[in-house]
Design a protein around this motif. Structure first.
Motif, short mmCIF file in Angstrom:
data_model
loop_
_atom_site.label_atom_id
_atom_site.label_comp_id
_atom_site.label_asym_id
_atom_site.label_seq_id
_atom_site.Cartn_x
_atom_site.Cartn_y
_atom_site.Cartn_z
N SER A 1 0.81 -1.33 0.03
CA SER A 1 -0.11 -0.15 0.18
C SER A 1 0.89 1.24 -0.03
N SER A 2 2.13 1.09 0.41
CA SER A 2 3.29 2.06 0.37
C SER A 2 4.49 1.82 -0.24
N PRO A 3 5.17 2.79 -0.48
CA PRO A 3 6.48 2.02 -1.25
C PRO A 3 7.34 1.13 -0.24
N LEU A 4 7.98 0.29 -0.52
CA LEU A 4 8.74 -0.51 0.03
C LEU A 4 9.95 0.11 0.97
N SER A 5 9.98 -0.35 2.07
CA SER A 5 11.48 0.30 2.75
C SER A 5 12.60 -0.42 2.32
N VAL A 6 13.75 0.10 2.44
CA VAL A 6 15.21 -0.56 2.24
C VAL A 6 15.14 -1.80 2.85
N SER A 7 14.62 -1.96 4.08
CA SER A 7 14.94 -3.30 4.94
C SER A 7 14.11 -4.37 4.06
N ARG A 8 12.94 -3.81 3.87
CA ARG A 8 12.14 -4.78 2.93
C ARG A 8 12.56 -5.20 1.77
N ARG A 9 13.01 -4.14 0.97
CA ARG A 9 13.76 -4.63 -0.26
C ARG A 9 15.08 -5.69 -0.12
N LEU A 10 15.62 -5.20 0.94
CA LEU A 10 16.74 -6.13 1.17
C LEU A 10 16.38 -7.46 1.49
N THR A 11 15.24 -7.69 2.27
CA THR A 11 14.81 -9.07 2.58
C THR A 11 14.06 -9.44 1.41
N LEU A 12 13.58 -8.94 0.60
CA LEU A 12 12.97 -9.47 -0.68
C LEU A 12 14.24 -10.21 -1.58
N VAL A 13 15.41 -9.21 -1.78
CA VAL A 13 16.41 -9.75 -2.55
C VAL A 13 17.10 -11.01 -1.76
N ALA A 14 17.08 -10.99 -0.60
CA ALA A 14 17.56 -12.34 0.10
C ALA A 14 16.62 -13.41 -0.24
N ALA A 15 15.50 -13.02 -0.40
CA ALA A 15 14.47 -14.23 -0.92
C ALA A 15 14.66 -14.75 -2.12
N SER A 16 14.99 -13.71 -2.86
CA SER A 16 15.51 -14.06 -4.13
C SER A 16 16.67 -14.93 -4.41
N VAL A 17 17.49 -14.67 -3.66
CA VAL A 17 18.76 -15.16 -3.77
C VAL A 17 18.45 -16.72 -3.33
N ALA A 18 17.77 -17.11 -2.15
CA ALA A 18 17.29 -18.28 -1.61
C ALA A 18 16.54 -19.20 -2.93
N ALA A 19 15.64 -18.53 -3.16
CA ALA A 19 14.85 -19.07 -4.34
C ALA A 19 15.64 -19.75 -5.51
N ALA A 20 16.62 -18.63 -5.74
CA ALA A 20 17.67 -18.94 -6.99
C ALA A 20 18.42 -20.17 -6.52
N ALA A 21 18.94 -20.22 -5.30
CA ALA A 21 19.92 -21.23 -4.78
C ALA A 21 18.81 -22.62 -4.98
N VAL A 22 17.57 -22.73 -4.41
CA VAL A 22 16.91 -23.97 -4.51
C VAL A 22 16.69 -24.39 -5.85
N THR A 23 16.35 -23.25 -6.77
CA THR A 23 16.07 -23.57 -8.08
C THR A 23 17.37 -24.18 -8.77
N TYR A 24 18.51 -23.37 -8.49
CA TYR A 24 19.79 -24.07 -9.01
C TYR A 24 20.22 -25.27 -8.72
N TYR A 25 19.80 -25.75 -7.43
CA TYR A 25 20.53 -27.09 -6.79
C TYR A 25 19.39 -28.19 -6.98
N VAL A 26 18.06 -27.62 -7.14
CA VAL A 26 16.96 -28.58 -7.13
C VAL A 26 16.61 -29.18 -8.41
N LEU A 27 16.78 -27.88 -9.49
CA LEU A 27 16.12 -28.10 -10.76
C LEU A 27 17.12 -27.86 -11.89
N GLU A 28 17.74 -26.93 -11.88
CA GLU A 28 18.86 -26.72 -12.86
C GLU A 28 19.75 -27.84 -12.98
#
Length: 92
Positions: A27-54
């Motif tokens: 509902s409002s712009p994402l804070s820096v900490s929220r964006r960093l958390t989402l980037v960390a989630a992206s890295v985690a999802a990427a790691a799972v995808t890389y090792y489990v699928l790719e």
């Protein structure tokens, strides 16, 4: 840094949808900490995808020996995506 390099394409594929969906859902712009958390989630999802699928697909002996199986699986995946997106467009 080598680990991040191995995951770089997966990170590239994951970060955009995660950040975009979160931004649209907020509902409002994402804070820096929220964006960093989402980037960390992206890295985690990427790691799972890389090792489990790719890597298992890339190193599959079955797919390496039988080109027809690889093509058939690819066609099934493309068809499933087309059917899903067509259904999604027509139901919205």
């Amino acid at each position: 840094m080598r680990w991040v390099g191995k995951l770089s394409f997966s990170i590239y594929l994951w970060h955009w949808p995660i950040l975009t969906i979160a931004e649209q859902d907020a509902s409002s712009p994402l804070s820096v900490s929220r964006r960093l958390t989402l980037v960390a989630a992206s890295v985690a999802a990427a790691a799972v995808t890389y090792y489990v699928l790719e890597n298992p697909v890339r190193r599959s002996k079955l797919l390496g020996r039988h080109r027809a199986v690889s093509i058939a699986i690819g066609l099934v995946i493309v068809a499933a995506i087309l059917i899903f997106t067509t259904y999604k467009i027509h139901t919205n």
